[in-house]
Structures are given as structure tokens and as C-alpha cells.
Design a protein around this motif. Structure first.
Motif: not given
Length: 437
Positions: A429-433, A418-419, A424-425
Motif C-alpha cells: 500500500a505504501v509503495a502504491e501511494q 497473518g502478521r 506485506n499488505a
């Protein structure tokens, strides 16, 4: 690195481990108290079946004039050799039937149809392997001195041949087992050690010579003498010798698959020498549970594997009758759920494929592999769970307030996944931003 602190890796306190051990002791006591006529009948019927299959196989080979009859005979002989090796030889020499006090099925008198002398095998397998299961530097079954099967084994260019070595080992597995006790790469410095090696080498040579003579000289000669005038002496000799060779290869390939499925798929953990000699009986039980793996099997496949499809149960109770392992597995699996411990199992093709995948991967240096020595499918350690924890913190078992069940290794692995998923999520998200900006 491999697991150094087994209770901590399993997230169990000392009292948890001892409680687990007591429950396993109770299972042993129940089975020992219940051994009786049905178990004796099972082993005697197994002997009758094995001898019947060997007789049928040799009769088919003797009378074969067509290739289909030859294959049927070689296949029947292979089945007979598998049963003799797995359900009889392996299990009888573990002492599973000593309680019967029958010399025919007693561990002190059985000599199996294999190139490894039984006395050698009982030392390398019953004592070394079962006492030090998957302990690096102590259990020679970890790679058989030939293969790299964990990242804790230092890589050498020799291991580039991992896949080729295992192919040869599988085909000639009986000879690999015979050589294991000799420790051919070991340096012997004292006269006593050198003399012991010479005696061991002579024992192996005598047993190999006996097996080779039986399969490739005596039986072929007898058949060629009986049928040579009809089909030709050379042809009769070849058909028996090649059928015997095929029977041995069938047995070797199957034995290799069963053993590798029990020790090398993902989830069958490796351990270090630390604290092994001072471990309690309960800690030894726990190490066997973590270091072994099962594969799914019905009655027929279970029988053909010597019930080593229940490798976990066999390693916990190596001297209990093999025909009792299926019922023992139900109780062991319930204990794994109770203590939140993994019960490593899968189909035979999947487990065996994972073993080959590991052997293929580890032919390469660690720098070319993903994951780390603390968190790889074939090698794990308690360090995988300590990321972000203060130095010296010990991982402990606790109860889940929602269910009241014990939280242990299975829950810890789920939490770790889970961690990683959340990390990874966030990274995604940071890469997409950044791309959007």
C-alpha cells in the motif's frame, strides 16, 4: 538456527508436555495389551509373501527368453527385496516382534539381505538415530555425512554436488547405509579406536563380500550351469547378474524415497544438542513428533514402505508392530489437534519433491537463499515467533476463549503468517501511494 527449546517452540508448558506424554503412554499400553494372534499371523504371512515373490522372481529370470519376462522377474525380485528390507528387516530388528519369543523374527537373530551388518545397523539406527532424531551433530541421518539438508550445516564448496551425491546415494543406498557406521571422516587418535575401526571395517567387508558373491557370482553361476547349453553360458550369467542388480537398485531407490519422505520434507524439524540428554520421556515424544513426517498411503503402499508412511507414529513407538501404526495414527492425529501441534503429511511425490528441493537449494551458500536460518522451510527455530516480544519472554500455551481448545504451534504459525500478510499488505500500500504521488 535449529530448534533449541522444544517445549517453547511447540508453545506448550511443562505440564502440557507431560500430559501429552501420558496420553501417548496410554496408547502404547493399549497396543501392548492387545498384541496377539492377528499380529503374529501378519508377520508370518509377510514372510511367506516375501519368500514367494523372491521365488517367483528368480523362476522368471531363470526361464526368461524374452525381455518382458526378464523385467517381470527383476521387478518381482525388487519387490521381494523391498519387503525384506522394509517390512521385515527394519521392523524385526527394531524388536517389534520380540514379544512372540520366536527366534525366526527376533531382533537378536535376524540378518537381513543388505550389505550393512545387522549389529552395525541396530547401533546407528535403533540407538543413535532414534534416540537423537534430527539432532545436529549427533544424528548421522541428518545428511548421512554427505548431504547438506539444513542451513545450520556450514556451507562448503563440496556441497555444490548435493544433487549428484544424492542421486548416487539413492542408487547405491545399501552401500551408503553400510558405510554409515564406519564414520569414515572421523579421526581416530587412540589405539583402541583404531582397532575398533579395523574390526568394523572387516565386518562390513565380510557382509558386502557375501552379498556381492550371492547376487553376482553364486546365483548367476548356478543358472548359467543349468541353462548355459541352451542359451549360452555368458548370456545366462549376464541375465541373472543384471536382474539381481536391477532388483537391488529398485530396492535402494524405494528405500531412499521412503526414508527421505520421513525426515527431510518441510515441517520435519531439526534440533540442537541443548538439553537433549536431560529431556524427559514426554519431551522425547514431542521431539519425535516435530522431527518426523508422514506420507499418504493405502494398505498396499503402507505395506511396501514397511508402514514407514506412518513415520511419526514409528518414531514415537519404534518397537510396536508395524501393522498397528495405521490405527495408532488416528489417535496420534487426534492428540496433535488437541494440543495444536502440526501433523506433517502429504502425498509421497510431494514429500519427496520437497526433500529434493531442499537438497538442491542447500547446495548453495545461505547468502543466495531466501528466508533465514530461523524461518526457512527446512530449518526453523523458536526465534521466528519472538519478533517484537520483550527479551526473556517465554512462549506459553493458552486456551482459545472462543473454542476452549488449546492454542499451540499450529495457531502460532497461523498468527505468524497473518502478521506477515498484513506487513506485506502495508508495504504494498505504501509503495502504491508513493507511485501515485
Amino acid at each position: 538456527m535449529a530448534i533449541t527449546d522444544i517445549p517453547e517452540y511447540a508453545h506448550l508448558s511443562s505440564s502440557d508436555v507431560e500430559a501429552l506424554g501420558a496420553e501417548l503412554d496410554a496408547i502404547r499400553a493399549d497396543i501392548e495389551a492387545d498384541r496377539g494372534e492377528r499380529d503374529a499371523r501378519y508377520i508370518r504371512n509377510t514372510i511367506r509373501f516375501q519368500r514367494g515373490m523372491e521365488l517367483a522372481g528368480r523362476a522368471l529370470i531363470f526361464g526368461s527368453t524374452k525381455r518382458s519376462a526378464w523385467w517381470a522377474g527383476a521387478g518381482a525380485l525388487g519387490v521381494a527385496k523391498i519387503v525384506e528390507n522394509m517390512e521385515l528387516g527394519h521392523n524385526v530388528m527394531h524388536g517389534q516382534w520380540d514379544w512372540m519369543n520366536d527366534p525366526e523374527v527376533h531382533s537378536t537373530t535376524w540378518e537381513w539381505d543388505n550389505t550393512d551388518p545387522s549389529a552395525h545397523w541396530k547401533h546407528t539406527h535403533n540407538y543413535i538415530h532414534h534416540k537423537y532424531t534430527n539432532v545436529l551433530g549427533m544424528d548421522d541421518d541428518v545428511g548421512y555425512g554427505l548431504l547438506r539438508v539444513t542451513r545450520d550445516q556450514r556451507w562448503r564448496p563440496f556441497y555444490l554436488g548435493n544433487l549428484a551425491y544424492n542421486t548416487i546415494l539413492a542408487l547405491l543406498f545399501e552401500y551408503g547405509v553400510a558405510a554409515q557406521h564406519l564414520e569414515l571422516g572421523k579421526k581416530r587418535k587412540t589405539p583402541e579406536a583404531k582397532e575398533q575401526f579395523r574390526r568394523d571395517l572387516a565386518d562390513v567387508g565380510k557382509k558386502v563380500g557375501k552379498q556381492v558373491a550371492k547376487d553376482y557370482a553364486v546365483y548367476p553361476a548356478l543358472v548359467s550351469a543349468a541353462t548355459g547349453r541352451r542359451v549360452g553360458f555368458g548370456r545366462a550369467y549376464r541375465k541373472v547378474a543384471t536382474a539381481n542388480a536391477m532388483g537391488n537398485i529398485i530396492r535402494n531407490l524405494w528405500t531412499n524415497a521412503v526414508i527421505f519422505c520421513g525426515h527431510f520434507p518441510d515441517g520435519a524439524e531439526k534440533f540442537t544438542k541443548q538439553d537433549v540428554d536431560s529431556e524427559t520421556q514426554a519431551e522425547w515424544y514431542l521431539r519425535q513428533m516435530l522431527g518426523s513426517a508422514n506420507f499418504h498411503a493405502g494398505p498396499v503402499m503402507g505395506f511396501m514402505s514397511g508402514n514407514l508412511s506412518y513415520q511419526i507414529e514409528h518414531h514415537i513407538f519404534p518397537d510396536l508392530p508395524s501393522n498397528r501404526l495405521p490405527e495408532i495414527s488416528v489417535r496420534v492425529r487426534a492428540l496433535c489437534e488437541k494440543y495444536d501441534l502440526p501433523y506433517t503429511t502429504g502425498s509421497l511425490p510431494v514429500q519427496y519433491a520437497k526433500s529434493w528441493r531442499t537438497i538442491a537449494k542447500l547446495s548453495l551458500p545461505n547468502k543466495y537463499l531466501s528466508a533465514t536460518t530461523d524461518d526457512a522451510p527446512e530449518t526453523a527455530s523458536e526465534r521466528r515467533f519472538k519478533q517484537g516480544l520483550p527479551e526473556g519472554v517465554r512462549l506459553q500455551s493458552e486456551l482459545d476463549p472462543a473454542t476452549g481448545r488449546r492454542k499451540g504451534l499450529v495457531s502460532a504459525m497461523a498468527a505468524l503468517r497473518g502478521r506477515r500478510h498484513r506487513r506485506n499488505a502495508r508495504t504494498t500500500a505504501v509503495a502504491e501511494q508513493r507511485r501515485a504521488a
